[in-house]
Design an enzyme around this catalytic site. Structure first.
Site, mmCIF file in Angstrom:
data_model
loop_
_atom_site.group_PDB
_atom_site.id
_atom_site.type_symbol
_atom_site.label_atom_id
_atom_site.label_comp_id
_atom_site.label_asym_id
_atom_site.label_seq_id
_atom_site.Cartn_x
_atom_site.Cartn_y
_atom_site.Cartn_z
ATOM 1 C CD GLU A 194 8.454 1.011 10.839
ATOM 2 O OE1 GLU A 194 7.313 0.762 10.425
ATOM 3 O OE2 GLU A 194 9.476 0.912 10.136
ATOM 4 C CG ASN A 246 -0.338 -0.136 2.494
ATOM 5 O OD1 ASN A 246 0.797 -0.591 2.608
ATOM 6 N ND2 ASN A 246 -1.042 0.269 3.533
ATOM 7 N N GLY A 277 2.621 -5.438 7.599
ATOM 8 C CA GLY A 277 1.667 -6.235 6.831
ATOM 9 C C GLY A 277 0.505 -6.653 7.695
ATOM 10 C CB SER A 278 -2.098 -9.135 7.102
ATOM 11 O OG SER A 278 -1.297 -10.254 6.813
ATOM 12 C CB VAL A 279 -3.176 -9.468 12.322
ATOM 13 C CG1 VAL A 279 -3.069 -10.241 13.631
ATOM 14 C CG2 VAL A 279 -3.488 -7.996 12.592
ATOM 15 C CB CYS A 303 -1.820 0.183 8.516
ATOM 16 S SG CYS A 303 -0.639 1.526 8.563
ATOM 17 C CD GLU A 317 -6.233 -3.679 8.334
ATOM 18 O OE1 GLU A 317 -5.686 -4.781 8.215
ATOM 19 O OE2 GLU A 317 -5.610 -2.622 8.512
ATOM 20 C CB THR A 338 1.650 -12.175 7.096
ATOM 21 O OG1 THR A 338 0.593 -12.424 6.174
ATOM 22 C CG2 THR A 338 2.937 -12.620 6.472
ATOM 23 C CE LYS A 359 8.649 -10.382 0.104
ATOM 24 N NZ LYS A 359 7.463 -10.202 -0.795
ATOM 25 C CD GLU A 361 4.785 0.097 12.655
ATOM 26 O OE1 GLU A 361 3.608 0.117 13.067
ATOM 27 O OE2 GLU A 361 5.627 0.954 12.971
HETATM 28 P P1 NAP Z 1 0.682 -9.370 3.986
HETATM 29 O O1 NAP Z 1 0.063 -10.401 3.165
HETATM 30 O O2 NAP Z 1 0.936 -9.634 5.417
HETATM 31 O O3 NAP Z 1 2.026 -8.955 3.217
HETATM 32 C C1 NAP Z 1 2.957 -8.038 3.728
HETATM 33 C C2 NAP Z 1 4.337 -8.459 3.294
HETATM 34 O O4 NAP Z 1 4.663 -9.730 3.894
HETATM 35 C C3 NAP Z 1 4.476 -8.674 1.789
HETATM 36 O O5 NAP Z 1 5.772 -8.260 1.397
HETATM 37 C C4 NAP Z 1 4.337 -10.162 1.670
HETATM 38 O O6 NAP Z 1 4.904 -10.669 0.497
HETATM 39 C C5 NAP Z 1 5.089 -10.631 2.878
HETATM 40 N N1 NAP Z 1 4.792 -11.992 3.304
HETATM 41 C C6 NAP Z 1 3.708 -12.762 3.053
HETATM 42 N N2 NAP Z 1 3.830 -13.964 3.629
HETATM 43 C C7 NAP Z 1 5.014 -13.979 4.270
HETATM 44 C C8 NAP Z 1 5.707 -14.931 5.066
HETATM 45 N N3 NAP Z 1 5.200 -16.140 5.313
HETATM 46 N N4 NAP Z 1 6.900 -14.592 5.575
HETATM 47 C C9 NAP Z 1 7.437 -13.366 5.348
HETATM 48 N N5 NAP Z 1 6.841 -12.437 4.597
HETATM 49 C C10 NAP Z 1 5.636 -12.715 4.067
HETATM 50 O O7 NAP Z 1 -0.118 -8.039 4.010
HETATM 51 P P2 NAP Z 1 -1.004 -7.445 2.875
HETATM 52 O O8 NAP Z 1 -2.350 -8.019 3.067
HETATM 53 O O9 NAP Z 1 -0.323 -7.541 1.578
HETATM 54 O O10 NAP Z 1 -0.958 -5.908 3.335
HETATM 55 C C11 NAP Z 1 -1.990 -5.291 3.987
HETATM 56 C C12 NAP Z 1 -1.842 -5.368 5.498
HETATM 57 O O11 NAP Z 1 -0.702 -4.640 5.922
HETATM 58 C C13 NAP Z 1 -3.004 -4.747 6.212
HETATM 59 O O12 NAP Z 1 -3.419 -5.576 7.264
HETATM 60 C C14 NAP Z 1 -2.438 -3.447 6.771
HETATM 61 O O13 NAP Z 1 -3.050 -2.938 7.877
HETATM 62 C C15 NAP Z 1 -1.033 -3.800 7.026
HETATM 63 N N6 NAP Z 1 -0.201 -2.599 7.011
HETATM 64 C C16 NAP Z 1 0.240 -2.100 8.206
HETATM 65 C C17 NAP Z 1 0.992 -0.932 8.250
HETATM 66 C C18 NAP Z 1 1.480 -0.371 9.555
HETATM 67 O O14 NAP Z 1 2.345 0.472 9.545
HETATM 68 N N7 NAP Z 1 0.972 -0.771 10.695
HETATM 69 C C19 NAP Z 1 1.317 -0.293 7.052
HETATM 70 C C20 NAP Z 1 0.860 -0.828 5.855
HETATM 71 C C21 NAP Z 1 0.096 -1.996 5.851
HETATM 72 P P3 NAP Z 1 4.042 -10.839 -0.853
HETATM 73 O O15 NAP Z 1 3.112 -9.694 -0.937
HETATM 74 O O16 NAP Z 1 5.097 -10.807 -1.864
HETATM 75 O O17 NAP Z 1 3.368 -12.150 -0.744
#
Ligand code: NAP
Ligand code: MG
Length: 495
Positions: free
Chosen positions: A476, A167, A243-245, A299, A399, A247, A190, A265
């Site tokens: 951060e 995002n 990323g997501s909770v 997020c 979310e 993951t 990554k 985060e």
């Molecule tokens: P996600 O699936 O958790 O992906 C985030 C990152 O983790 C991507 O680079 C993803 O790679 C990688 N990933 C996936 N599986 C993994 C594993 N088993 N081991 C290590 N890395 C892995 O999250 P998303 O759904 O794409 O992103 C949206 C989420 O991020 C939302 O829940 C949002 O709230 C959260 N977010 C939080 C913040 C904050 O600052 N708190 C900021 C932005 C987003 P791939 O995409 O290449 O599979």
């Protein structure tokens, strides 16, 4: 090429030339050992616009190895002032390449060009901020009496891994990498598979700024291949995961294997409270930006509006008029709102609204997947408001990460605090009121990493940022981030 030429080219061909598409490891661009590649899509059209290398454990091993060697190389012998000089050159490089970065970010992520330009500015500001911090982050002396000399040292934690979501690809990369470098660490990043380009462009800029080979490495590919190997690598000393909770919890389990330090985060379901005495124009602006910026894929989005029953009807009517006036379109055209990032994500968001319809939720506007009205293409979702939801409704508790505002009505401030704290998340809260004492009392009672009063998203790089509860831990931004990337050593000497 200036911005208008770049835009014309991107609109005509659907891409821009000379984008880096291979891993950046130890100062070199390299393909995957297996030769594997994958596609990146333009969410505004739903079409592939570039192919890039899909790495796995072989590339992660090489990158971590390079980062570890760089840790003991010339990088470790630089004076903090010299590191500062290099980070400033990165900020300048980002500004010099701002047009390319913004257009690439829009094509890759779908966000509006104006927002992508803002992200480039904030990434540059981040490198400037941490350049300034390099020689100001120091330890203490501890008074133990006349017979002792005791002090603390901030030492770099070592090799830091940065797993980045789709995002805010560039600004999330910058917000992790800049303080890690300022603290003297080395980096393996990554990026998300949906948005690899700006992390690679950042690596190119960092290299051009003179940082030694191996200090910053970028491995692209999927989370299950590249991401999982990186966070489980024995040579990584610290992981910053955004990323997501789900993951994040998985990453935490993997990091436990080597007791790797971790900063998480994660997601949010942040409440924006509008009290009866608020400046309603300001509050309206806060809600509109809070939920529709980046099509709600933030997020810290203000995904819940908590509003006093006495002003509810009139406020929602004004909000509805503004929401209905939002235009949709490809990000390069700077519409009111752009697409969602992927077909899979669009389907997930639409599922929430399908279920809400079957519960007879009060959907005031939107609620459906759609396309760019000009082209009939892309992965769009209508700006959506769902009124008067119960505290246990899925739209309040989960979310959605899309342009969907859940409205909750409160009768008094106790009720408002209960609702605000009534989810598993604790990232942000917004409070709109003219009563400053009340605002600061509420700020104390709401469980969130940050509270914005009368301006949602107030702040910038200097303000620490992070979550409570399921939204994660660690901070951060600001000087706080430097603590995440350093380990404190205490030295005590008997004189
Ligand atoms: P996600 O699936 O958790 O992906 C985030 C990152 O983790 C991507 O680079 C993803 O790679 C990688 N990933 C996936 N599986 C993994 C594993 N088993 N081991 C290590 N890395 C892995 O999250 P998303 O759904 O794409 O992103 C949206 C989420 O991020 C939302 O829940 C949002 O709230 C959260 N977010 C939080 C913040 C904050 O600052 N708190 C900021 C932005 C987003 P791939 O995409 O290449 O599979
Ligand atoms: Mg993409």
């Amino acid at each position: 090429m200036d911005l208008s030429a770049l835009l014309a080219l991107a609109q005509r061909t659907g891409t821009v030339p000379d984008l880096p598409t291979r891993h950046f490891i130890d100062g070199h661009w390299c393909a995957s050992a297996s030769g594997a590649e994958m596609d990146s899509w333009d969410p505004g059209t739903g079409r592939v616009f570039v192919r890039f290398a899909a790495g796995g454990s072989t590339e992660v091993d090489a990158a971590v190895d390079a980062a570890r060697r760089a840790l003991g190389g010339p990088w470790s012998r630089l004076k903090p002032g010299d590191r500062a000089h290099m980070l400033r050159a990165v900020a300048q490089g980002l500004r010099a390449q701002a047009d390319l970065l913004a257009v690439a970010e829009t094509l890759d992520s779908g966000k509006r060009l104006l927002e992508a330009q803002g992200d480039v500015r904030s990434a540059a500001a981040c490198f400037d901020y941490y350049a300034g911090a390099c020689d100001k982050f120091h330890g203490d002396t501890i008074p133990l009496g006349p017979d002792y000399l005791a002090y603390t040292l901030n030492e770099p934690v070592g090799v830091t891994a940065h797993v980045i979501p789709w995002n805010y690809p560039l600004s999330t990369a910058a917000r992790g990498i800049a303080p890690a470098l300022a603290a003297g660490c080395t980096v393996v990043a990554k990026p998300a598979e949906q948005t690899p380009l700006t992390a690679l462009l950042l690596a190119q800029i960092i290299h051009a700024a003179g940082l030694p080979a191996g200090v910053v490495n970028v491995v692209t590919g999927t989370g299950s291949q590249a991401g999982a190997s990186l966070v489980a690598h024995a040579g990584v000393d610290h992981v910053t995961f955004t990323g997501s909770v789900a993951t994040g919890m998985n990453v935490m389990r993997n990091a436990a294997e080597h007791s790797t330090r971790l900063l998480l985060e994660l997601g949010g379901k942040s409440p924006l409270l509008v009290l009866a005495d608020a400046d309603l124009d300001r509050a309206l602006e806060g809600v509109m930006d809070g939920i529709f910026e980046n099509a709600g894929q933030i997020c810290s989005a203000a995904s819940r509006l908590l509003i006093d029953r006495r002003i509810h009807a009139a406020f929602v009517e004004r909000l509805l008029a503004k929401t209905r006036a939002l235009t949709l379109g490809h990000g390069l055209r700077n519409p009111g709102m752009g697409p969602l990032n992927s077909a899979a994500h669009l389907e997930k968001v639409a599922g929430f609204l399908d279920r809400a319809r079957s519960r007879d939720a009060h959907i005031l506007c939107g609620g459906h997947a759609t396309t760019d009205p000009q082209t009939g293409l892309g992965w769009f979702f209508e700006p959506t408001i769902v009124d008067d939801l119960r505290a246990d409704d899925e739209l309040v508790q989960e979310e959605i990460f899309g342009p969907v505002l859940a409205v909750q009505i409160f009768d008094d401030l106790e009720h408002a605090v209960d609702l605000a704290n009534g989810t598993r998340f604790g990232l942000v809260a917004g409070i709109y009121t003219r009563d400053f004492s009340q605002a600061h009392r509420l700020a104390q009672r709401i469980d969130a990493g940050q509270v914005y009063i009368n301006e949602y998203f107030a702040g910038g790089i200097a303000l620490p940022f992070g979550g409570n509860k399921r939204s994660g831990f660690g901070r951060e931004k600001g000087m706080e981030a430097l603590r995440s990337y350093s380990k404190l050593k205490s030295v005590a000497a008997r004189l």
